[in-house]
Enzyme design. Structure first.
Site, short mmCIF file in Angstrom:
data_model
loop_
_atom_site.label_atom_id
_atom_site.label_comp_id
_atom_site.label_asym_id
_atom_site.label_seq_id
_atom_site.Cartn_x
_atom_site.Cartn_y
_atom_site.Cartn_z
N HIS A 172 1.16 -1.29 -0.09
CA HIS A 172 0.05 0.09 -0.29
C HIS A 172 0.81 1.24 0.04
O HIS A 172 0.82 2.30 -0.32
CB HIS A 172 -1.16 -0.16 1.19
CG HIS A 172 -0.27 0.63 2.51
ND1 HIS A 172 0.27 -0.83 3.31
CD2 HIS A 172 -0.70 1.77 2.67
CE1 HIS A 172 0.71 -0.15 4.36
NE2 HIS A 172 0.61 0.99 4.21
N ASP A 234 0.22 -7.55 2.09
CA ASP A 234 0.62 -6.31 1.47
C ASP A 234 2.12 -6.18 1.70
O ASP A 234 2.74 -5.75 3.21
CB ASP A 234 -0.07 -5.35 3.41
CG ASP A 234 -0.04 -4.10 2.56
OD1 ASP A 234 1.17 -3.02 1.75
OD2 ASP A 234 -0.12 -3.15 3.88
N SER A 334 3.92 2.79 8.27
CA SER A 334 3.31 2.25 7.36
C SER A 334 4.11 1.33 6.16
O SER A 334 5.90 2.57 6.30
CB SER A 334 2.71 2.92 6.23
OG SER A 334 1.20 2.59 7.24
#
Length: 383
Positions: A172, A234, A334
């Site tokens: 992502h 992911d 992230s």
């Protein structure tokens, strides 16, 4: 992972040995029982003392018991934090990523295994006394991913350097919305807003890091099966425009290649995360921060999430870590690496997502489990 017997050992030590101080925080500088400089870390992160845990259970292991007692810094809950010598002592630490004596079968027989560096995951000594700020040489594999946005260039994700050309991150962070474009990676970074990163040691002497290295992105690849609402797969790779040199401030982290690591769920063990993401007051940090987190069992993690987020699903390719008030990774982290140490530092997870309010009690962060994607990672490396 240490046993309940060991916890009892440390509890007894704390109760009986009143002369020793037990109030040093994780990351604090300390002196070992031999008066050698060290840093307070979770027991699981100190191979030298883990060796003495084993010795303490053997006949005649009383000296090891005494050493463990005198090495205690404090407890976090029931977890002992110990003064770990920066040299590791005279006992060589176990290196779970040393594959030289292993038969070249399974993942280590992959055609691209030689693209990974033989020297990786070097140990480091914390220069920060207490707190959550990371030292200049801590987590030297940490990468800051820079994006072109409507507001100019911004660091929006993290990653981990795994060789001199590739950074491991989250899918992502590659398939970014709103027109943001990944343009470069900064390595050896500490403070995002200063040109020169320095600190003063205990004697007041200023020490400075090398300037951070900014490298353009040649290409980026997200996992082909990423994109569902479940957020499985992911994971992604960023290929840098050129090879980067390794320095004291820029070094690769190891991938978990040994049979022991491949088979481990890591549940109950202590790992560490670092990054520049949001803190508890919802602001971004300019300075690299770190925090130690315990890995949860997946079943327990999924059950706790279902209470507030019934749609959340977890599978064996993910892991959970955290779940303590105020101790968590967060949005700007992230893609950053969750790492653990066993002789060398190796990456176990990639920050994927978590509860809306970071650092929520009993709601761990969700990470992509790296051992589940080693074939994909190696398949997609190029010289």
């Amino acid at each position: 992972m240490y046993t309940s017997k060991l916890v009892v050992l440390f509890a007894t030590a704390a109760a009986l040995t009143s002369a020793q101080r037990y109030d040093l925080n994780e990351g604090s500088e300390c002196l070992s029982p031999d008066n050698k400089p060290g840093v307070c870390v979770f027991l699981q992160q100190c191979p030298h003392l883990l060796y003495h845990v084993q010795q303490s259970r053997m006949p005649g292991g009383q000296n090891s018991v005494q050493l463990l007692r005198r090495s205690l810094c404090r407890f976090y809950g029931r977890d002992p934090v110990v003064c770990c010598e920066s040299t590791g002592g005279s006992t060589p630490p176990t290196n779970e990523n040393d594959l030289s004596s292993q038969a070249k079968t399974g993942i280590v027989a992959h055609k691209n295994i030689n693209l990974l560096p033989k020297n990786c995951g070097d140990t480091f000594h914390s220069s920060i006394v207490g707190g959550r700020m990371a030292g200049l040489t801590e987590h030297p594999w940490l990468a800051a991913l820079v994006y072109r946005t409507r507001n100019g260039q911004e660091v929006l994700c993290g990653g981990a350097l795994i060789n001199n050309r590739y950074v491991l991150t989250a899918a992502h962070c590659i398939k970014v919305p709103y027109g943001n474009q990944l343009v470069s990676v900064r390595l050896g970074e500490h403070n995002l807003v200063t040109e020169k990163d320095c600190y003063k040691d205990a004697k007041g002497v200023e020490k400075c890091a090398d300037p951070p290295l900014t490298v353009l992105v040649e290409s980026a690849k997200a996992h082909e099966k990423y994109g569902g609402v479940d957020r499985f797969n992911d994971i992604g790779l960023v290929r840098l425009e050129r090879n980067v040199p390794f320095t004291n401030y820029t070094k690769p982290v190891c991938l978990p290649l040994s049979d022991t690591l491949l088979k481990s769920s890591f549940a109950g063990s202590i790992h560490e995360i670092a990054g520049w993401g949001r803190t508890e007051n919802s602001s971004s940090s300019d300075v690299k921060l770190k925090v130690s987190l315990r890995v949860f069992e997946n079943d327990r993690c999924a059950a706790q999430y279902r209470v507030l987020y019934p749609s959340v699903k977890l599978d064996s390719s993910q892991l959970c870590a955290g779940g303590e008030q105020g101790r968590d990774s967060c949005s700007g982290d992230s893609g950053g690496p969750l790492v653990a140490q066993n002789g060398k530092w190796f990456v176990t997870g990639v920050v994927s997502y978590g509860p809306r309010n970071c650092g929520t009690q009993d709601l761990p962060g969700i990470y992509t489990r790296v051992t589940s994607f080693l074939p994909w990672i190696l398949d997609n490396l190029k010289p």
